[in-house]
Design a protein around this motif. Structure first.
Motif, PDB file in Angstrom:
ATOM      1  N   MET A   1       0.807  -1.202   0.092  1.00 17.97           N
ATOM      2  CA  MET A   1       0.182  -0.048  -0.194  1.00 17.97           C
ATOM      3  C   MET A   1       0.878   1.164   0.127  1.00 17.97           C
ATOM      4  O   MET A   1       1.939   1.194   0.587  1.00 17.97           O
ATOM      5  N   VAL A   2       0.355   2.152  -0.712  1.00 23.10           N
ATOM      6  CA  VAL A   2       0.852   3.435  -0.670  1.00 23.10           C
ATOM      7  C   VAL A   2      -0.015   4.614  -0.152  1.00 23.10           C
ATOM      8  O   VAL A   2      -1.231   4.526  -0.483  1.00 23.10           O
ATOM      9  N   GLU A   3       0.358   5.640   0.497  1.00 25.85           N
ATOM     10  CA  GLU A   3      -0.620   6.420   1.066  1.00 25.85           C
ATOM     11  C   GLU A   3      -0.185   8.055   0.285  1.00 25.85           C
ATOM     12  O   GLU A   3       1.091   8.429   0.533  1.00 25.85           O
ATOM     13  N   ILE A   4      -0.873   8.666  -0.139  1.00 23.69           N
ATOM     14  CA  ILE A   4      -0.714   9.859  -1.166  1.00 23.69           C
ATOM     15  C   ILE A   4      -1.320  11.047  -0.170  1.00 23.69           C
ATOM     16  O   ILE A   4      -2.552  10.981   0.105  1.00 23.69           O
ATOM     17  N   LEU A   5      -0.683  11.941   0.317  1.00 22.78           N
ATOM     18  CA  LEU A   5      -1.114  13.082   1.055  1.00 22.78           C
ATOM     19  C   LEU A   5      -1.446  14.167  -0.150  1.00 22.78           C
ATOM     20  O   LEU A   5      -0.564  14.552  -0.965  1.00 22.78           O
ATOM     21  N   ILE A   6      -2.642  14.638   0.292  1.00 22.60           N
ATOM     22  CA  ILE A   6      -3.222  15.695  -0.584  1.00 22.60           C
ATOM     23  C   ILE A   6      -3.170  17.024   0.186  1.00 22.60           C
ATOM     24  O   ILE A   6      -4.251  16.900   1.229  1.00 22.60           O
ATOM     25  N   LEU A   7      -2.106  17.902   0.284  1.00 23.09           N
ATOM     26  CA  LEU A   7      -2.191  18.976   1.330  1.00 23.09           C
ATOM     27  C   LEU A   7      -2.525  20.141   0.524  1.00 23.09           C
ATOM     28  O   LEU A   7      -1.841  20.312  -0.535  1.00 23.09           O
ATOM     29  N   TYR A   8      -3.456  20.849   0.973  1.00 21.65           N
ATOM     30  CA  TYR A   8      -3.715  22.109   0.315  1.00 21.65           C
ATOM     31  C   TYR A   8      -4.312  23.141   1.209  1.00 21.65           C
ATOM     32  O   TYR A   8      -4.561  23.048   2.313  1.00 21.65           O
ATOM     33  N   TYR A   9      -4.540  24.299   0.630  1.00 20.94           N
ATOM     34  CA  TYR A   9      -5.041  25.548   1.309  1.00 20.94           C
ATOM     35  C   TYR A   9      -6.333  25.937   0.269  1.00 20.94           C
ATOM     36  O   TYR A   9      -6.324  25.998  -0.853  1.00 20.94           O
ATOM     37  N   SER A  10      -7.346  26.157   1.103  1.00 20.19           N
ATOM     38  CA  SER A  10      -8.511  26.732   0.267  1.00 20.19           C
ATOM     39  C   SER A  10      -9.318  27.827   1.238  1.00 20.19           C
ATOM     40  O   SER A  10      -9.594  27.645   2.052  1.00 20.19           O
ATOM     41  N   ARG A  11      -9.562  29.019   0.304  1.00 17.35           N
ATOM     42  CA  ARG A  11     -10.372  29.874   1.026  1.00 17.35           C
ATOM     43  C   ARG A  11     -11.875  29.827   0.875  1.00 17.35           C
ATOM     44  O   ARG A  11     -12.776  29.742   1.937  1.00 17.35           O
ATOM     45  N   TYR A  12     -12.462  29.489  -0.328  1.00 19.09           N
ATOM     46  CA  TYR A  12     -13.780  29.786  -0.768  1.00 19.09           C
ATOM     47  C   TYR A  12     -14.081  28.197  -1.129  1.00 19.09           C
ATOM     48  O   TYR A  12     -15.146  28.034  -1.523  1.00 19.09           O
ATOM     49  N   GLY A  13     -13.433  27.290  -1.346  1.00 20.19           N
ATOM     50  CA  GLY A  13     -13.625  25.847  -1.684  1.00 20.19           C
ATOM     51  C   GLY A  13     -13.260  25.309  -2.916  1.00 20.19           C
ATOM     52  O   GLY A  13     -13.611  24.284  -3.268  1.00 20.19           O
ATOM     53  N   SER A  14     -12.541  26.189  -3.933  1.00 18.24           N
ATOM     54  CA  SER A  14     -12.368  25.831  -5.114  1.00 18.24           C
ATOM     55  C   SER A  14     -11.381  24.936  -5.199  1.00 18.24           C
ATOM     56  O   SER A  14     -11.297  23.783  -5.845  1.00 18.24           O
ATOM     57  N   THR A  15     -10.317  25.102  -4.414  1.00 17.86           N
ATOM     58  CA  THR A  15      -9.108  24.294  -4.068  1.00 17.86           C
ATOM     59  C   THR A  15      -9.240  22.807  -3.523  1.00 17.86           C
ATOM     60  O   THR A  15      -9.033  21.782  -3.779  1.00 17.86           O
ATOM     61  N   THR A  16     -10.316  23.032  -2.477  1.00 20.23           N
ATOM     62  CA  THR A  16     -10.923  21.896  -1.883  1.00 20.23           C
ATOM     63  C   THR A  16     -11.519  20.888  -2.893  1.00 20.23           C
ATOM     64  O   THR A  16     -11.355  19.584  -2.825  1.00 20.23           O
ATOM     65  N   ASP A  17     -12.475  21.402  -3.854  1.00 16.45           N
ATOM     66  CA  ASP A  17     -13.049  20.521  -4.731  1.00 16.45           C
ATOM     67  C   ASP A  17     -12.085  19.725  -5.722  1.00 16.45           C
ATOM     68  O   ASP A  17     -12.177  18.614  -5.942  1.00 16.45           O
ATOM     69  N   MET A  18     -10.940  20.332  -5.812  1.00 21.48           N
ATOM     70  CA  MET A  18      -9.854  19.720  -6.596  1.00 21.48           C
ATOM     71  C   MET A  18      -9.462  18.783  -5.948  1.00 21.48           C
ATOM     72  O   MET A  18      -8.856  17.481  -6.191  1.00 21.48           O
ATOM     73  N   ALA A  19      -8.892  18.948  -4.653  1.00 24.11           N
ATOM     74  CA  ALA A  19      -8.323  17.865  -3.578  1.00 24.11           C
ATOM     75  C   ALA A  19      -9.224  16.692  -3.629  1.00 24.11           C
ATOM     76  O   ALA A  19      -8.601  15.619  -3.773  1.00 24.11           O
ATOM     77  N   ASN A  20     -10.462  16.688  -3.620  1.00 25.97           N
ATOM     78  CA  ASN A  20     -11.582  15.821  -3.348  1.00 25.97           C
ATOM     79  C   ASN A  20     -11.498  14.858  -4.805  1.00 25.97           C
ATOM     80  O   ASN A  20     -11.319  13.504  -4.638  1.00 25.97           O
TER      81      ASN A  20
END
Length: 200
Positions: A1-20
């Motif tokens: 198994m490998v674990e990929i860390l998705i580390l982000y900052y988002s103020r209004y949710g646009s980058t959060t949607d990409m992370a998901n």
């Protein structure tokens, strides 16, 4: 198994949607799992403190999250052609990991969202890659043969996924979603290949 860390900052949710979406791509690869983490705001006036657990959304990242991951996807909105201050602040605190070489040889890539087509998507992605190079990470982008890079009329670059939110954000386009998933899957596959080869 490998674990990929998705580390982000988002103020209004646009980058959060990409992370998901990137997490979906990671978890489409057998033997890979995604861990999504964010970073707190920083104060322009003085050193502010945040609760250790955010009121909503993904948990805050720790140095152990970075140390223990097998690959990293780093995301930020575009702020004047560069990453947002909260993410830069977090990266500036990773000197201990740099000294120990904890991230050396791990695959990593970047993603961004911006509200204008010419708001600096590519400069943001390129400057986000620089600290990853200093950590000795193996950079992963999106190959030009990926059809969605040709089809997209909004976000998407070979340097990593990007998203154009516009003034009236109607959500991610299908091409933007696909590029995020392709990127996540590619990052996971590279992490698996490196781990299986004992390359780190």
């Amino acid at each position: 198994m490998v674990e990929i860390l998705i580390l982000y900052y988002s103020r209004y949710g646009s980058t959060t949607d990409m992370a998901n979406q990137i997490a979906r791509g990671v978890e489409e690869v057998p033997g890979a799992t995604a861990k999504i983490r964010t970073v707190p705001e920083v104060s322009p006036v003085c050193q502010a403190t945040e609760d250790s657990i955010p009121a909503s959304g993904h948990p805050y990242a720790t140095m152990d999250d970075l140390k223990n991951c097998d690959g990293l996807a780093l995301g930020s909105p575009t702020h004047f052609g560069n990453m947002a201050a909260p993410l830069k602040y977090f990266l500036d605190s990773t000197s201990g990991l740099w000294f120990s070489g904890a991230l050396t040889g791990k695959p990593a890539g970047v993603f961004t969202a911006t509200s204008s087509m010419h708001g600096g998507q590519e400069t943001t992605l390129i400057t986000m890659l620089l600290p990853l190079l200093h950590h000795g990470m193996v950079l992963v982008g999106i190959p030009s043969r990926e059809q969605a890079l040709t089809d997209t009329v909004s976000g998407g670059t070979p340097y990593g996924p990007s998203r154009h939110t516009g003034r009236d954000d109607d959500g991610m386009t299908e091409d933007e979603k696909k590029l995020c998933r392709v990127f996540g899957a590619r990052l996971a596959n590279v992490a698996l290949a490196l781990k299986n080869a004992g390359a780190r």
